[in-house]
Write a protein that holds these residues in place. Sequence first.
Motif, PDB file in Angstrom:
ATOM      1  N   TYR A 273       0.849  -1.189   0.000  1.00  0.00           N
ATOM      2  CA  TYR A 273       0.000   0.000   0.000  1.00  0.00           C
ATOM      3  C   TYR A 273       0.886   1.240   0.000  1.00  0.00           C
ATOM      4  N   PRO A 274       1.025   1.947  -1.118  1.00  0.00           N
ATOM      5  CA  PRO A 274       1.765   3.216  -1.114  1.00  0.00           C
ATOM      6  C   PRO A 274       1.049   4.220  -0.213  1.00  0.00           C
ATOM      7  N   MET A 275       1.757   4.733   0.793  1.00  0.00           N
ATOM      8  CA  MET A 275       1.065   5.535   1.806  1.00  0.00           C
ATOM      9  C   MET A 275       2.068   6.376   2.578  1.00  0.00           C
ATOM     10  N   LEU A 276       1.560   7.397   3.255  1.00  0.00           N
ATOM     11  CA  LEU A 276       2.352   8.203   4.174  1.00  0.00           C
ATOM     12  C   LEU A 276       2.412   7.512   5.529  1.00  0.00           C
ATOM     13  N   THR A 277       3.530   7.627   6.203  1.00  0.00           N
ATOM     14  CA  THR A 277       3.718   6.868   7.441  1.00  0.00           C
ATOM     15  C   THR A 277       2.928   7.406   8.624  1.00  0.00           C
ATOM     16  N   PHE A 278       2.305   8.575   8.487  1.00  0.00           N
ATOM     17  CA  PHE A 278       1.463   9.036   9.589  1.00  0.00           C
ATOM     18  C   PHE A 278       0.307   8.058   9.813  1.00  0.00           C
ATOM     19  N   ALA A 279      -0.061   7.276   8.784  1.00  0.00           N
ATOM     20  CA  ALA A 279      -1.193   6.354   8.875  1.00  0.00           C
ATOM     21  C   ALA A 279      -0.862   5.095   9.674  1.00  0.00           C
ATOM     22  N   VAL A 280       0.407   4.846   9.937  1.00  0.00           N
ATOM     23  CA  VAL A 280       0.795   3.616  10.617  1.00  0.00           C
ATOM     24  C   VAL A 280       0.202   3.539  12.018  1.00  0.00           C
ATOM     25  N   GLY A 281       0.196   4.657  12.735  1.00  0.00           N
ATOM     26  CA  GLY A 281      -0.312   4.652  14.101  1.00  0.00           C
ATOM     27  C   GLY A 281      -1.757   4.205  14.184  1.00  0.00           C
ATOM     28  N   GLY A 282      -2.585   4.710  13.287  1.00  0.00           N
ATOM     29  CA  GLY A 282      -3.984   4.316  13.269  1.00  0.00           C
ATOM     30  C   GLY A 282      -4.162   2.859  12.900  1.00  0.00           C
ATOM     31  N   MET A 283      -3.365   2.372  11.970  1.00  0.00           N
ATOM     32  CA  MET A 283      -3.438   0.967  11.582  1.00  0.00           C
ATOM     33  C   MET A 283      -3.107   0.059  12.758  1.00  0.00           C
ATOM     34  N   VAL A 284      -2.049   0.396  13.459  1.00  0.00           N
ATOM     35  CA  VAL A 284      -1.623  -0.428  14.592  1.00  0.00           C
ATOM     36  C   VAL A 284      -2.646  -0.386  15.721  1.00  0.00           C
ATOM     37  N   ALA A 285      -3.280   0.768  15.914  1.00  0.00           N
ATOM     38  CA  ALA A 285      -4.300   0.878  16.949  1.00  0.00           C
ATOM     39  C   ALA A 285      -5.462  -0.068  16.684  1.00  0.00           C
ATOM     40  N   ASN A 286      -5.831  -0.225  15.411  1.00  0.00           N
ATOM     41  CA  ASN A 286      -6.953  -1.087  15.044  1.00  0.00           C
ATOM     42  C   ASN A 286      -6.547  -2.544  14.830  1.00  0.00           C
ATOM     43  N   PHE A 287      -5.290  -2.740  14.440  1.00  0.00           N
ATOM     44  CA  PHE A 287      -4.788  -4.087  14.158  1.00  0.00           C
ATOM     45  C   PHE A 287      -3.410  -4.227  14.792  1.00  0.00           C
ATOM     46  N   PRO A 288      -3.356  -4.513  16.093  1.00  0.00           N
ATOM     47  CA  PRO A 288      -2.085  -4.517  16.822  1.00  0.00           C
ATOM     48  C   PRO A 288      -1.018  -5.409  16.201  1.00  0.00           C
ATOM     49  N   GLU A 289      -1.441  -6.511  15.560  1.00  0.00           N
ATOM     50  CA  GLU A 289      -0.456  -7.423  14.979  1.00  0.00           C
ATOM     51  C   GLU A 289       0.322  -6.772  13.841  1.00  0.00           C
ATOM     52  N   SER A 290      -0.243  -5.709  13.245  1.00  0.00           N
ATOM     53  CA  SER A 290       0.438  -5.048  12.137  1.00  0.00           C
ATOM     54  C   SER A 290       1.687  -4.307  12.582  1.00  0.00           C
ATOM     55  N   ALA A 291       1.855  -4.113  13.876  1.00  0.00           N
ATOM     56  CA  ALA A 291       3.069  -3.457  14.372  1.00  0.00           C
ATOM     57  C   ALA A 291       4.313  -4.235  13.983  1.00  0.00           C
ATOM     58  N   LYS A 292       4.181  -5.552  13.909  1.00  0.00           N
ATOM     59  CA  LYS A 292       5.334  -6.376  13.510  1.00  0.00           C
ATOM     60  C   LYS A 292       5.170  -6.993  12.124  1.00  0.00           C
ATOM     61  N   PRO A 369       6.316   0.676  15.687  1.00  0.00           N
ATOM     62  CA  PRO A 369       6.010  -0.322  14.666  1.00  0.00           C
ATOM     63  C   PRO A 369       7.177  -0.561  13.715  1.00  0.00           C
ATOM     64  N   GLN A 370       7.218  -1.771  13.157  1.00  0.00           N
ATOM     65  CA  GLN A 370       8.309  -2.155  12.262  1.00  0.00           C
ATOM     66  C   GLN A 370       8.415  -1.221  11.063  1.00  0.00           C
ATOM     67  N   ALA A 371       7.286  -0.760  10.544  1.00  0.00           N
ATOM     68  CA  ALA A 371       7.327   0.131   9.383  1.00  0.00           C
ATOM     69  C   ALA A 371       8.088   1.414   9.687  1.00  0.00           C
ATOM     70  N   ILE A 372       7.947   1.911  10.907  1.00  0.00           N
ATOM     71  CA  ILE A 372       8.671   3.121  11.296  1.00  0.00           C
ATOM     72  C   ILE A 372      10.158   2.815  11.464  1.00  0.00           C
ATOM     73  N   LYS A 373      10.465   1.664  12.054  1.00  0.00           N
ATOM     74  CA  LYS A 373      11.873   1.262  12.196  1.00  0.00           C
ATOM     75  C   LYS A 373      12.547   1.132  10.832  1.00  0.00           C
ATOM     76  N   ASP A 374      11.800   0.654   9.849  1.00  0.00           N
ATOM     77  CA  ASP A 374      12.383   0.439   8.522  1.00  0.00           C
ATOM     78  C   ASP A 374      12.806   1.734   7.839  1.00  0.00           C
ATOM     79  N   MET A 375      12.319   2.868   8.332  1.00  0.00           N
ATOM     80  CA  MET A 375      12.716   4.154   7.758  1.00  0.00           C
ATOM     81  C   MET A 375      14.121   4.569   8.180  1.00  0.00           C
ATOM     82  N   GLN A 376      14.562   4.108   9.339  1.00  0.00           N
ATOM     83  CA  GLN A 376      15.799   4.606   9.926  1.00  0.00           C
ATOM     84  C   GLN A 376      17.021   4.454   9.018  1.00  0.00           C
ATOM     85  N   PRO A 377      17.226   3.285   8.374  1.00  0.00           N
ATOM     86  CA  PRO A 377      18.407   3.167   7.504  1.00  0.00           C
ATOM     87  C   PRO A 377      18.425   4.187   6.371  1.00  0.00           C
TER      88      PRO A 377
END
Length: 437
Positions: A273-292, A369-377
């Motif tokens: 899903y091409p998307m802005l990372t601000f949406a990750v927080g809401g996704m994880v709130a609704n689907f906790p497993e998506s954090a990993k 969430p993992q998606a946010i960690k993946d930005m660091q490199p």
Amino acid sequence: MRFRSLPLALLAATTLALSACSAGSLGSSDDEGGKVELSFLVDNSDSSLKPVEQVAKDFSAKNPGITVKVETRPGGTEGDNIIKTRLSTGDMTDVFLYNSGSLFQAIAPQQNLVPLSDQPYAGQLDDNFKSTVTAGDQLYGVPLGGVTGGAVLYNKKVFADLGLKVPATWAEFMANNAKIKAAGVAPVIQTFGDTWTSQLFVLGDFHNVSAADPQFAANYTANKVKFASTPAAVAGFQHQQEVHDAGYLNKDFASAKLDDGLKQLAQGKGAQYPMLTFAVGGMVANFPESAKDVGLFALPGADAAKNGLTVWSPAGIYIPKSTEGAELEAAKKLLAYIASPDGCASQAAAYAPSGPFLVKGCTLPADVPQAIKDMQPYIDTPGKSSLALEFLSPVKGPSLEQITVEVGSGIRRAPAGAALYDEDVKKQAQQLGLEGW
């Protein structure tokens, strides 16, 4: 075009009464006791207000002689007008939060703000961010929160089950899509029910454009280059057409909304899903497993060696020139705290960051969430991240989201879409009085 869904761009306009304070009354000091009170104006979104309130609390705890009073304002156009009015009348708070980039330039920083280039932390700020809060040769702000990325969120379990690797080129991306479709999963999620989400293939691809043509933003502003006639720039439109023509989209792409797309991604019904990372927080709130289970990679381009992440700079914190004396010294101390590992930790404790902090020495919390960690490199590696075009050029067309919906739906071909967008920006560039238009 500026994304309307970014936290500082889609804030509810709640009318607030402003007291008719003089500049001198906004911050106060008690000369006998050495106490200083700083006023700090911030927009009323949770993503801004919560970290600022935490910073104010933690900073005052470390500096007992300084208290920070947080004031709020609406977002959107109303908030912009409040900022400009208070600056022009000398009625601004001691410290305030506002956009970086082109909107920052619109508040006449050299006339209205205190320069910070001589502060010890100036060299610790990320170069991408510094360029968005610099006027002339002076730095004027420090960042609040982390960077936002425009990238591809992907379901790691789907990738693992199919033995797929993260792609670095468009050819690799399309090869993965063929395997994902064969497995009965929608390869690419699109959500044209929220039209703004259609823009990522174009706007999120800008790192690849600037990597191929480092002068594109400057020449685009001067009307010397066009999207339609620049191969690297038209590629974003072409990519959007290609995934549609290949049948790689979710069946409900025309009506699905952001929340639907995030649900499909989290549940593995859609793979990417091409998307802005601000949406990750809401996704994880609704689907906790998506954090990993959900990761991130930059939109692939033509050259793996040059592939990188397009980023949206966070807002800046500034000191107006009306702040003087003890308040000015206290304000500089507050900004130094915000631009430090302790300040970053304070912000993260109050509100989950949308991406890595842009201050050297600041680290993301272990539980992001993992998606946010993946930005660091991408942020840590020189040349692997670039600012979105809106931070490098004031030229933005209002109709891009409608054009990308048409291209992504097969209604308009990519070259025609790019040419239409080139026409779309012309009127706005002329309204701005830019040379060459």
